[in-house]
Design a protein around this motif. Sequence first.
Motif, short mmCIF file in Angstrom:
data_model
loop_
_atom_site.label_atom_id
_atom_site.label_comp_id
_atom_site.label_asym_id
_atom_site.label_seq_id
_atom_site.Cartn_x
_atom_site.Cartn_y
_atom_site.Cartn_z
N ALA A 129 1.17 1.19 64.87
CA ALA A 129 1.90 2.46 64.94
C ALA A 129 0.94 3.64 64.90
N GLY A 174 6.44 7.11 56.94
CA GLY A 174 6.02 6.81 55.58
C GLY A 174 4.71 6.03 55.53
N ILE A 175 4.05 5.93 56.67
CA ILE A 175 2.76 5.24 56.69
C ILE A 175 1.67 6.20 56.21
N ASP A 176 0.87 5.72 55.27
CA ASP A 176 -0.29 6.49 54.84
C ASP A 176 -1.37 6.29 55.91
N ASN A 215 0.67 6.55 67.76
CA ASN A 215 1.11 7.93 67.52
C ASN A 215 0.98 8.23 66.03
N ALA A 267 3.74 8.01 63.06
CA ALA A 267 3.49 6.99 62.03
C ALA A 267 3.60 7.59 60.64
N SER A 268 3.07 8.79 60.47
CA SER A 268 3.14 9.40 59.13
C SER A 268 4.59 9.70 58.77
N LEU A 269 5.41 10.01 59.77
CA LEU A 269 6.83 10.28 59.49
C LEU A 269 7.59 9.00 59.13
N ASP A 279 -4.30 7.60 56.53
CA ASP A 279 -5.69 7.37 56.09
C ASP A 279 -5.89 5.92 55.68
N SER A 333 1.75 -1.30 60.90
CA SER A 333 1.43 0.10 60.63
C SER A 333 0.15 0.50 61.37
N THR A 370 1.08 11.00 64.26
CA THR A 370 2.08 11.88 63.64
C THR A 370 3.37 11.12 63.35
#
Lengths: 315, 236
Positions: free
Chosen positions: A185, A197-199, A189, A193-195, A201, A182, A191
């Motif tokens: 990732a 499901g990676i938090d 990138n 990464a957040s898609l 922050d 993660s 954005t």
Amino acid sequence: MFLASTSFWLDQVVNGLTIGSMYALIALGYTMVYGVLKMINFAHGEVFMLGSYAGFGVLVAFGGESIAGPMVVLAIAAAFVGAALASASVSVVLERVAYRPLRNAPRLAPLITAIGASIFLQFLVLDVTGAKASFYPRIFPSGSIEVGAFRITYLQLFLVGCSVAMMLFLYIVVQRTAVGRSIRAVAENRTAASLMGIDVDRAIVTTFVLGAAMAGVAGVLWGLFFLQVRGSMGFLPGIKAFTAAVLGGIGSIPGAMVGGYFLGLAETVGREALSAIPGLNFPNEWRDVIAFSLLVLVLLFRPTGIFGELVSRRA
Amino acid sequence: MALLEVEGLVAGYGAITAVKGISLHLDEGEIVTLIGSNGAGKTTTLRAISGLIRPRQGDIRFAGRSLVGLKPHEVVAVGVAHVPEGRGIFGTLTVKENLLLGAHRRRDAGILEDLERVFALFPRLRERLGQVAGTLSGGEQQMLAIGRALMAKPRVLLLDEPSMGLAPFLVDAIFQTIVEIRAAGTPILLVEQNAAAALEIADRGYVLESGTIVLSGTGAELARNDGVRRAYLGEL
Ligand SMILES: Nc1ncnc2c1ncn2[C@@H]1O[C@H](COP(=O)(O)OP(=O)(O)OP(=O)(O)O)[C@@H](O)[C@H]1O
Ligand SMILES: [Mg+2]
């Protein structure tokens, strides 16, 4: 001088690997944070310094100079843990209060904040300690291993061994675990990464924590080797490690390791080799000049470092 | 109650209002397409649903629960997977790592099984498993992006221009797969500029112009509509 003995040069190599190990450990924090945030955390040298202090505190709590026998192992292990925790905590706070609010600001803003945080932490400690150095207990068994012309002290062996083990650990975490995946990732990138499901922050905080833990352990090793801690001690190693990270290619983890050793060797073996040229003489103080000349040369001629991509393209 | 409901959505960037109060919905078992020309606000709509931007007004509900204010990773956890415009492949990671990232939030034992399911849809991905994703062809990257989203085991799939930059025969293949994914039980909100292909497989569709929905209906109705034919199907 040019024909100095083999053992002289081997000593220089061992010295270079010793100091290089510590540069490499610290450099990892610079390069990992750069990887995820494209930002140089100039307060990382102070994170190293605070780790060194925390380790010092643990060693004193264990009895300082009176630590002996098997307790030495336990005390040093505890100092590592204490230093890693202290450095990580400071880093988490730094990220939260100084860097996260500027996540979407122009790149110059967090850079200036980082320099501010660095100065703040350094002078805070200098103030509290009255700018005086404290002395690490001299508890590590003296003595050395000699094989022919090759000689390494137990302490140096321990230092290089610990550093390599830490780097191996980090490499496995980053390359072989879901947490590392993660982080990679997010570095590539945010954005996307957040898609997944990676938090984001949390991944960024984890990156700071890993880098800081390495720096904290490096702080203890530094204390065991140079036997001193003081508030200003983070500055030079910090900027050298930054140099190492740039040498290796900032953002690249293997690059930080190679860069650290390269710089360590350049300062020791390289300086002696230059001094061996008839008519030239570079006393020990020149090692800093050599380090920063290397930085300038790399930035001029190979800004991507040994392993790196072009910084401007990654940004 | 529809599975996914967008109601009076207003969203944009700074001074730009890209989406000006649109409402749409997606039911179980449906393929719904959102078509419109460049800059109409299609991507913005998807970004608002998946939490990448915060709506200025309106509500987005999934299975009755509002998604407004959730972070993207929380929206994924709820069951909405978004294949973004440009695919968002991690080019320095391997194909396998990309696929596993799709399942990042899952802790159940079915991950390997779902990997097999993705390979059944896209056999090519199995052959490329250890390859760095940046070296895949455009079509393979699109397969990876969709396969990766499926690894989240989503209850809804948002696709943003899956046909972009693909050769016609690949477009057909991707659209065929979209139909298969729906048949396997995952409803799809499909954003497309390739209106002809999208309307062909969609149950329903919405036409977006300058941030406003100007027309909606079944896929067949829209494909017959004169305005749509002139503006989006290249007919005069
Ligand atoms: N990050 C951004 N910052 C500012 N404006 C943006 C941004 N992204 C999109 N816009 C603007 O918002 C409007 C809608 O863009 P959007 O990407 O939603 O369109 P689209 O329908 O997806 O178009 P396309 O088919 O070209 O992908 C456009 O006018 C665009 O210029
Ligand atoms: Mg778009």
